[in-house]
Design a protein around this motif. Structure first.
Motif, PDB file in Angstrom:
ATOM      1  N   THR A 217       6.432  -5.259 -40.353  1.00 54.97           N
ATOM      2  CA  THR A 217       7.130  -6.478 -40.801  1.00 54.97           C
ATOM      3  C   THR A 217       6.268  -7.915 -40.332  1.00 54.97           C
ATOM      4  N   VAL A 218       5.904  -7.691 -39.190  1.00 55.07           N
ATOM      5  CA  VAL A 218       4.797  -8.929 -38.845  1.00 55.07           C
ATOM      6  C   VAL A 218       3.784  -9.092 -39.778  1.00 55.07           C
ATOM      7  N   ARG A 219       3.079  -8.009 -40.139  1.00 58.27           N
ATOM      8  CA  ARG A 219       2.139  -8.229 -41.219  1.00 58.27           C
ATOM      9  C   ARG A 219       2.599  -8.863 -42.355  1.00 58.27           C
ATOM     10  N   ARG A 220       3.819  -8.205 -42.737  1.00 57.32           N
ATOM     11  CA  ARG A 220       4.209  -8.810 -44.116  1.00 57.32           C
ATOM     12  C   ARG A 220       4.442 -10.379 -43.949  1.00 57.32           C
ATOM     13  N   ASP A 221       5.155 -11.073 -42.710  1.00 58.38           N
ATOM     14  CA  ASP A 221       5.188 -12.360 -42.467  1.00 58.38           C
ATOM     15  C   ASP A 221       3.963 -13.179 -42.682  1.00 58.38           C
ATOM     16  N   LEU A 222       2.947 -12.504 -41.964  1.00 59.14           N
ATOM     17  CA  LEU A 222       1.503 -13.192 -42.073  1.00 59.14           C
ATOM     18  C   LEU A 222       0.928 -13.125 -43.478  1.00 59.14           C
ATOM     19  N   ARG A 223       1.042 -12.223 -44.035  1.00 60.27           N
ATOM     20  CA  ARG A 223       0.701 -12.078 -45.408  1.00 60.27           C
ATOM     21  C   ARG A 223       1.274 -13.404 -46.363  1.00 60.27           C
ATOM     22  N   GLU A 224       2.504 -13.396 -46.191  1.00 62.68           N
ATOM     23  CA  GLU A 224       3.142 -14.300 -47.002  1.00 62.68           C
ATOM     24  C   GLU A 224       2.956 -15.699 -46.470  1.00 62.68           C
ATOM     25  N   LEU A 225       2.800 -16.020 -45.239  1.00 63.81           N
ATOM     26  CA  LEU A 225       2.304 -17.263 -44.765  1.00 63.81           C
ATOM     27  C   LEU A 225       0.749 -17.594 -45.259  1.00 63.81           C
ATOM     28  N   ALA A 226      -0.080 -16.507 -45.141  1.00 65.14           N
ATOM     29  CA  ALA A 226      -1.346 -16.651 -45.752  1.00 65.14           C
ATOM     30  C   ALA A 226      -1.543 -17.197 -47.093  1.00 65.14           C
ATOM     31  N   SER A 227      -0.374 -16.615 -48.056  1.00 60.42           N
ATOM     32  CA  SER A 227      -0.556 -16.817 -49.428  1.00 60.42           C
ATOM     33  C   SER A 227       0.085 -18.291 -49.638  1.00 60.42           C
ATOM     34  N   GLU A 228       0.700 -18.903 -48.582  1.00 60.04           N
ATOM     35  CA  GLU A 228       1.068 -20.366 -48.737  1.00 60.04           C
ATOM     36  C   GLU A 228      -0.163 -21.161 -47.925  1.00 60.04           C
ATOM     37  N   GLY A 229      -1.303 -20.607 -47.597  1.00 62.88           N
ATOM     38  CA  GLY A 229      -2.133 -21.276 -47.029  1.00 62.88           C
ATOM     39  C   GLY A 229      -1.953 -21.976 -45.644  1.00 62.88           C
ATOM     40  N   LEU A 230      -0.883 -21.329 -45.265  1.00 62.85           N
ATOM     41  CA  LEU A 230      -0.465 -21.901 -43.860  1.00 62.85           C
ATOM     42  C   LEU A 230      -1.066 -21.096 -42.488  1.00 62.85           C
ATOM     43  N   LEU A 231      -1.971 -20.130 -43.035  1.00 60.94           N
ATOM     44  CA  LEU A 231      -2.740 -19.424 -41.532  1.00 60.94           C
ATOM     45  C   LEU A 231      -3.795 -18.766 -42.476  1.00 60.94           C
ATOM     46  N   GLN A 232      -4.722 -18.231 -41.694  1.00 58.61           N
ATOM     47  CA  GLN A 232      -5.771 -17.298 -42.216  1.00 58.61           C
ATOM     48  C   GLN A 232      -5.736 -16.002 -41.260  1.00 58.61           C
ATOM     49  N   ARG A 233      -5.501 -15.075 -42.172  1.00 60.67           N
ATOM     50  CA  ARG A 233      -5.081 -13.570 -41.511  1.00 60.67           C
ATOM     51  C   ARG A 233      -6.689 -13.225 -41.100  1.00 60.67           C
ATOM     52  N   VAL A 234      -6.753 -12.568 -39.937  1.00 64.31           N
ATOM     53  CA  VAL A 234      -8.169 -11.643 -39.488  1.00 64.31           C
ATOM     54  C   VAL A 234      -7.454 -10.431 -38.622  1.00 64.31           C
ATOM     55  N   HIS A 235      -8.468  -9.510 -38.623  1.00 65.48           N
ATOM     56  CA  HIS A 235      -8.133  -8.235 -38.044  1.00 65.48           C
ATOM     57  C   HIS A 235      -7.436  -8.433 -36.712  1.00 65.48           C
ATOM     58  N   GLY A 236      -6.294  -7.926 -36.761  1.00 63.04           N
ATOM     59  CA  GLY A 236      -5.288  -7.757 -35.655  1.00 63.04           C
ATOM     60  C   GLY A 236      -4.206  -8.982 -35.452  1.00 63.04           C
ATOM     61  N   GLY A 237      -4.488  -9.973 -36.439  1.00 57.30           N
ATOM     62  CA  GLY A 237      -3.519 -11.238 -36.297  1.00 57.30           C
ATOM     63  C   GLY A 237      -3.774 -12.430 -37.429  1.00 57.30           C
ATOM     64  N   ALA A 238      -3.873 -13.711 -36.776  1.00 50.27           N
ATOM     65  CA  ALA A 238      -3.951 -14.637 -37.797  1.00 50.27           C
ATOM     66  C   ALA A 238      -4.711 -15.880 -36.836  1.00 50.27           C
ATOM     67  N   LEU A 239      -5.433 -16.573 -37.604  1.00 49.31           N
ATOM     68  CA  LEU A 239      -5.887 -17.885 -37.063  1.00 49.31           C
ATOM     69  C   LEU A 239      -5.274 -19.111 -37.793  1.00 49.31           C
ATOM     70  N   PRO A 240      -5.461 -20.285 -37.146  1.00 47.59           N
ATOM     71  CA  PRO A 240      -5.083 -21.441 -38.283  1.00 47.59           C
ATOM     72  C   PRO A 240      -6.025 -21.424 -39.529  1.00 47.59           C
ATOM     73  N   ALA A 241      -5.424 -21.879 -40.531  1.00 47.79           N
ATOM     74  CA  ALA A 241      -6.239 -22.129 -41.831  1.00 47.79           C
ATOM     75  C   ALA A 241      -6.854 -23.345 -41.929  1.00 47.79           C
ATOM     76  N   SER A 242      -8.216 -23.527 -42.312  1.00 44.14           N
ATOM     77  CA  SER A 242      -8.727 -24.593 -42.607  1.00 44.14           C
ATOM     78  C   SER A 242      -8.156 -25.283 -43.644  1.00 44.14           C
ATOM     79  N   PRO A 243      -8.028 -26.773 -43.438  1.00 41.35           N
ATOM     80  CA  PRO A 243      -7.629 -27.760 -44.346  1.00 41.35           C
ATOM     81  C   PRO A 243      -8.824 -28.057 -45.507  1.00 41.35           C
ATOM     82  N   ALA A 244      -9.950 -27.850 -44.965  1.00 39.85           N
ATOM     83  CA  ALA A 244     -11.121 -28.106 -45.749  1.00 39.85           C
ATOM     84  C   ALA A 244     -11.366 -26.998 -46.910  1.00 39.85           C
ATOM     85  N   ILE A 245     -10.130 -26.448 -47.357  1.00 43.62           N
ATOM     86  CA  ILE A 245     -10.668 -25.779 -48.563  1.00 43.62           C
ATOM     87  C   ILE A 245      -9.769 -26.392 -49.861  1.00 43.62           C
TER      88      ILE A 245
END
Length: 254
Positions: free
Chosen positions: A38-66
């Motif tokens: 469930t958490v991974r699904r939440d992270l995946r959806e947030l990543a698709s909105e550009g709100l975070l960057q998924r990494v192994h085991g969790g997530a980091l802030p997404a860079s606005p420089a993209i």
């Protein structure tokens, strides 16, 4: 733990990310009382909105420089200008200098002294054109396929041309600087080009405005140790800079 709606979990995830600089799926699962799936699904959806960057085991802030080049040109222009000026001050007469793409590099060329005699190697056509009237600079433009996001050339032809260069300094642009995720950017081929350029220079200097610190993008250029020096803006939060310095990287404030 009371039942949380998906929207509430997502907000809590983003709040934790802003507070702690990273989130771990296992910890979020325990905190919310839901499965890691469930958490991974939440992270995946947030990543698709550009709100975070998924990494192994969790997530980091997404860079606005993209964001697209034109939009990035107006972001943090004062801070980028100071960083560019500090970078220009590092160049000594007679050196061979590689200049990367990105909006900070566009500012960088405007800071070069009119009487500087050096060689500028770049895969950024805009940088080459901007230096065309600089009488004492030799400009070497690397060809290849144009990556429009950063206005740079990429591809096999660019990598082959780079193999013949021995530079003193490489000024690298990135979209993310993180002590464990390393140096990242938003395009696979561009990441490859940046690694190739770093291998051809005696010193790699990363230009990083505050928004890029403790942030990550999809493609890893290399570990943070790929850089010998990172130039950050003077107002950069000490807690973001300290992990970089602990890794043995010289941090210059501008």
């Amino acid at each position: 733990m009371y039942f949380m709606l998906t929207s509430q979990r997502k907000k809590a995830i983003l709040d934790a990310l802003a507070r702690d600089g990273q989130v771990l799926a296992t910890e979020l699962s325990a905190s919310f009382g839901v499965s890691e799936d469930t958490v991974r699904r939440d992270l995946r959806e947030l990543a698709s909105e550009g709100l975070l960057q998924r990494v192994h085991g969790g997530a980091l802030p997404a860079s606005p420089a993209i964001a697209p080049f034109a939009r990035r040109e107006v972001m943090e222009s004062d801070a980028k200008r100071r960083i560019a000026r500090k970078a220009a001050e590092m160049i000594a007469p007679g050196q061979v200098v590689i200049v990367d793409g990105g909006t900070t590099s566009a500012l960088f060329v405007r800071q070069l002294p009119a009487n500087l005699s050096a060689t500028i190697v770049t895969h950024n056509p805009s940088v080459a054109v901007a230096l065309a009237e600089h009488a004492s600079l030799e400009v070497v433009l690397i060809g290849g396929r144009l990556y429009k996001h950063s206005i740079v050339t990429v591809g096999a032809a660019a990598v082959e041309a780079m193999s013949h260069i021995h530079a003193d300094i490489y000024f690298m642009g990135v979209t993310g600087v993180h002590p464990t995720a390393g140096l990242t950017t938003g395009d696979f081929e561009e990441a490859h080009i940046k690694r190739a350029l770093a291998a051809r220079a005696a010193e790699t200097v990363v230009l990083a405005s505050a928004a890029k610190l403790n942030a990550a993008s999809a493609y890893r250029i290399g570990g943070i140790e790929l850089a010998q020096t990172i130039i950050v803006e003077n107002a950069a939060d000490a807690k973001l800079v300290e992990p970089i310095e602990r890794a043995g990287i010289t941090v210059l404030r501008a």
